[in-house]
Write a protein that holds these residues in place. Structure first.
Motif, short mmCIF file in Angstrom:
data_model
loop_
_atom_site.label_atom_id
_atom_site.label_comp_id
_atom_site.label_asym_id
_atom_site.label_seq_id
_atom_site.Cartn_x
_atom_site.Cartn_y
_atom_site.Cartn_z
N MET A 1 -10.17 2.01 2.25
CA MET A 1 -10.36 0.67 1.70
C MET A 1 -8.99 -0.01 1.59
O MET A 1 -8.23 0.28 0.69
N LYS A 2 -8.64 -0.84 2.59
CA LYS A 2 -7.28 -1.38 2.61
C LYS A 2 -7.15 -2.69 1.84
O LYS A 2 -6.35 -2.83 0.95
N ALA A 3 -7.98 -3.66 2.25
CA ALA A 3 -7.80 -4.99 1.67
C ALA A 3 -8.68 -5.17 0.45
O ALA A 3 -9.78 -4.66 0.38
N SER A 4 -8.16 -5.90 -0.53
CA SER A 4 -8.94 -6.13 -1.73
C SER A 4 -9.84 -7.34 -1.57
O SER A 4 -10.72 -7.59 -2.38
N LYS A 5 -9.63 -8.12 -0.49
CA LYS A 5 -10.39 -9.35 -0.31
C LYS A 5 -11.89 -9.02 -0.21
O LYS A 5 -12.28 -8.06 0.39
N GLY A 6 -12.73 -9.87 -0.83
CA GLY A 6 -14.16 -9.65 -0.72
C GLY A 6 -14.88 -10.15 -1.95
O GLY A 6 -14.30 -10.79 -2.81
N THR A 7 -16.18 -9.86 -2.02
CA THR A 7 -16.95 -10.27 -3.19
C THR A 7 -17.87 -9.14 -3.61
O THR A 7 -18.20 -8.26 -2.83
N SER A 8 -18.27 -9.16 -4.88
CA SER A 8 -19.31 -8.26 -5.35
C SER A 8 -20.40 -9.10 -5.94
O SER A 8 -20.13 -10.08 -6.63
N THR A 9 -21.63 -8.75 -5.68
CA THR A 9 -22.75 -9.49 -6.25
C THR A 9 -23.75 -8.52 -6.84
O THR A 9 -24.10 -7.54 -6.21
N LEU A 10 -24.16 -8.78 -8.06
CA LEU A 10 -25.20 -7.96 -8.66
C LEU A 10 -25.80 -8.74 -9.81
O LEU A 10 -25.07 -9.31 -10.63
N LEU A 386 1.20 15.68 -7.45
CA LEU A 386 2.60 16.07 -7.23
C LEU A 386 2.75 17.47 -6.64
O LEU A 386 3.68 17.74 -5.89
N LYS A 387 1.82 18.35 -6.97
CA LYS A 387 1.88 19.71 -6.40
C LYS A 387 1.69 19.69 -4.89
O LYS A 387 1.97 20.67 -4.22
N ARG A 388 1.22 18.59 -4.36
CA ARG A 388 0.96 18.53 -2.90
C ARG A 388 2.00 17.70 -2.16
O ARG A 388 1.75 17.22 -1.07
N GLN A 389 3.16 17.51 -2.78
CA GLN A 389 4.29 16.76 -2.16
C GLN A 389 3.83 15.48 -1.45
O GLN A 389 3.89 15.36 -0.23
N PRO A 390 3.36 14.52 -2.25
CA PRO A 390 2.79 13.30 -1.66
C PRO A 390 3.85 12.37 -1.08
O PRO A 390 5.01 12.38 -1.51
N LYS A 391 3.44 11.57 -0.09
CA LYS A 391 4.30 10.51 0.48
C LYS A 391 3.43 9.27 0.61
O LYS A 391 2.27 9.37 1.04
N ALA A 392 4.01 8.11 0.28
CA ALA A 392 3.23 6.86 0.41
C ALA A 392 3.19 6.44 1.87
O ALA A 392 4.22 6.45 2.54
N ASN A 393 2.00 6.07 2.36
CA ASN A 393 1.90 5.51 3.72
C ASN A 393 1.81 3.99 3.56
O ASN A 393 0.73 3.44 3.60
N GLY A 394 2.92 3.34 3.33
CA GLY A 394 2.88 1.88 3.16
C GLY A 394 2.90 1.49 1.70
O GLY A 394 3.10 2.33 0.82
N LYS A 395 2.67 0.18 1.49
CA LYS A 395 2.82 -0.37 0.14
C LYS A 395 1.48 -0.44 -0.58
O LYS A 395 0.43 -0.46 0.07
N MET A 396 1.55 -0.54 -1.90
CA MET A 396 0.32 -0.65 -2.68
C MET A 396 -0.31 -2.03 -2.44
O MET A 396 0.38 -3.04 -2.40
N VAL A 397 -1.64 -2.04 -2.30
CA VAL A 397 -2.38 -3.31 -2.16
C VAL A 397 -2.95 -3.65 -3.53
O VAL A 397 -3.48 -2.78 -4.23
N PHE A 398 -2.80 -4.93 -3.91
CA PHE A 398 -3.30 -5.36 -5.23
C PHE A 398 -4.56 -6.18 -5.11
O PHE A 398 -4.81 -6.83 -4.09
N ASN A 399 -5.35 -6.19 -6.17
CA ASN A 399 -6.48 -7.11 -6.32
C ASN A 399 -6.14 -7.94 -7.55
O ASN A 399 -6.31 -7.48 -8.68
N GLY A 400 -5.60 -9.15 -7.34
CA GLY A 400 -5.05 -9.90 -8.46
C GLY A 400 -3.88 -9.09 -9.00
O GLY A 400 -3.00 -8.67 -8.26
N ASN A 401 -3.93 -8.79 -10.31
CA ASN A 401 -2.86 -8.00 -10.91
C ASN A 401 -3.15 -6.50 -10.85
O ASN A 401 -2.35 -5.69 -11.29
N PHE A 402 -4.32 -6.13 -10.33
CA PHE A 402 -4.73 -4.72 -10.39
C PHE A 402 -4.40 -3.96 -9.11
O PHE A 402 -4.75 -4.41 -8.01
N PRO A 403 -3.78 -2.77 -9.24
CA PRO A 403 -3.61 -1.93 -8.06
C PRO A 403 -4.98 -1.66 -7.45
O PRO A 403 -5.94 -1.38 -8.17
N TRP A 404 -5.08 -1.78 -6.14
CA TRP A 404 -6.38 -1.66 -5.50
C TRP A 404 -6.42 -0.48 -4.53
O TRP A 404 -7.42 0.23 -4.45
N SER A 405 -5.29 -0.29 -3.81
CA SER A 405 -5.32 0.74 -2.78
C SER A 405 -3.88 1.22 -2.51
O SER A 405 -2.96 0.39 -2.48
#
Ligand code: HEM
Length: 416
Positions: A1-10, A386-405
């Motif tokens: 799930m890369k982009a935060s763009k979209g809508t939710s309806t319910l 952290l036990k799995r030696q993580p590396k970021a693949n690119g930058k964090m994607v936001f949804n407004g002010n919220f980290p999204w991906s």
């Protein structure tokens, strides 16, 4: 799930997430411009009335603590939003220092037992390990790890199942209600209507959980099960407390975990301390690393207070500031936790600082009641990552002010 763009309806509730250009400007504002401007204000005008507005911005460490601890002179302004959402009885964070506040706090605490932290830890560990083992070396750390852990705690510990078909909208709705309560205090017809739809959705999930538990009682290690078995309060109050525990949790935790992971993966010192903590399976150090990361990249620019009467700030210090009646006060823990007057070399990542420099969970009155729950959860999530030696693949994607991906690669396999 890369982009935060979209809508939710319910149930007629529609939320639009910002498009790429709008998102670019929100991120620029929240992550770069506001911290830079607040940093400047902290140095030259720590109590600053924003021109042509009713807002006073407070950025220095001492003044932020002073406002937070003088709750009668600087009460919170959120009751109006809580009323508009039909949230009754009220939410702790919207209440003033009244007997009702203290009674509510006592009741909320009664719904929790010491052993709960063991249970929450177990859920967080299980879900984190399972998600990382299943994903085989590449994961969206926000959507596939942090959000599912938080949702699992809501389901298994609170006793509020989130139906699969409502999951995405539920998550969006909690972020939206949190933004409505604690974000801009200028309410419009549109923002009110959307927030009312969002709150209705979250309440419907809570109400379904409570009535299902009345039909088929839940075990006493869940909040609902304990509340019913021990007759701690009625369902109207329980519903309100659960709403507070969800609003204080799902959006905030997503913010906190996302910001902390971003720093840990991108700041060499943070990463080094994180790796030491993981190698030694040192939970205490993991938590210190997460808190220090949140000090450097706090979840929000600020929180709101008001002034029912004219008052002064800086009492007992060399300089006092008059604050008129009826002002909106924006206290910035984000700016305060980088204040050189109280924090030595604030830009240096040092997890061994005195606990006194942290205002991650607020300060004094309104101090976060869920801090211990959030801490054990973050310890387990970050230990597993952290036990799995993580590396970021690119930058964090936001949804407004919220980290999204945030896509992360890591050494696959069982590291528990
Ligand atoms: C990392 C996660 C969390 C962060 C960063 C956080 C942060 C905060 C902050 C800064 C405040 C004070 C707000 C103010 O002074 O205006 C607060 C209050 C509060 N938080 Fe949290 N929180 C987190 C997790 C939780 C959890 C897990 C719960 C519920 C189980 C929760 C429930 C609350 C409630 C009910 C209040 C209001 C307390 C009162 O008014 O006395 N929070 N939180």
């Amino acid at each position: 799930m890369k982009a935060s763009k979209g809508t939710s309806t319910l149930h007629g509730y529609v939320i639009e997430r910002p498009g790429l250009i709008a998102q670019f400007f929100i991120t620029l504002l929240v992550r770069h411009l506001i911290p830079a401007v607040f940093g400047l204000l902290r140095r030259i005008a720590p109590v600053f009335r924003f021109p042509f507005t009713n807002t006073v911005i407070v950025t220095s460490f001492d003044h932020v603590q002073e406002v937070s601890s003088r709750q009668n002179d600087f009460p919170v302004p959120y009751q109006k939003q809580v009323d508009l959402l039909g949230w009754k009885p009220s939410f702790l964070l919207a209440m003033k220092d009244t007997p009702d506040y203290w009674k509510t706090l006592e009741q909320v605490k009664k719904m929790w037992a010491d052993d709960d932290l063991v249970f929450v830890r177990q859920i967080a560990k299980e879900v984190s390990e399972e998600a990382l083992n299943r994903s085989g070396g590449k994961i969206d750390a926000i959507q596939q790890l942090m959000v599912p852990v938080t949702e699992a705690v809501i389901e298994r510990y609170y006793g509020v199942p989130i139906p699969a078909e409502k999951r995405a909208a539920f998550f969006d709705a909690t972020m939206h209600v949190a933004g409505f309560l604690f974000g801009s205090q200028n309410l419009t017809d549109k923002s009110i209507a959307t927030a009312q739809g969002a709150a209705k959705l979250v309440f419907s999930v809570i109400d379904d959980a409570i009535s299902a538990a009345r039909q088929k009682p839940l075990p006493e290690n869940t909040v609902i099960g304990r509340c019913h078995a021990q007759d701690i309060t009625d369902d109207q109050h329980l519903r309100s407390y659960l709403m507070g525990m969800i609003m204080g949790y799902l959006p905030t935790n997503t913010l906190a975990n996302g910001h902390a992971l971003d720093i840990i993966l991108n700041n060499q010192d943070a990463y080094k301390y994180g790796q030491t903590a993981a190698t030694e399976t040192n939970y205490d150090l993991v938590l210190k690393v997460v808190h220090e990361a949140l000090r450097i990249s706090y979840i929000l620019p600020g929180l709101w207070r008001t002034t029912p009467q004219e008052t002064e700030l800086g009492i007992g210090s060399a300089k006092t500031y008059k604050v008129e009646k009826g002002r909106m006060i924006y206290i910035s823990a984000m700016a305060a936790m980088m204040d050189k007057r109280r924090i030595k070399s604030p830009n240096t990542f040092d997890p061994y600082r005195s606990r006194d420099v942290y205002m991650i969970y607020g300060y004094q009155f309104h101090y976060c009641v869920g801090a211990a729950i959030a801490d054990v959860m973050m310890q387990e999530i970050f230990m597993a990552v952290l036990k799995r030696q993580p590396k970021a693949n690119g930058k964090m994607v936001f949804n407004g002010n919220f980290p999204w991906s945030l896509e992360v690669s890591y050494a696959p396999g069982d590291a528990s």
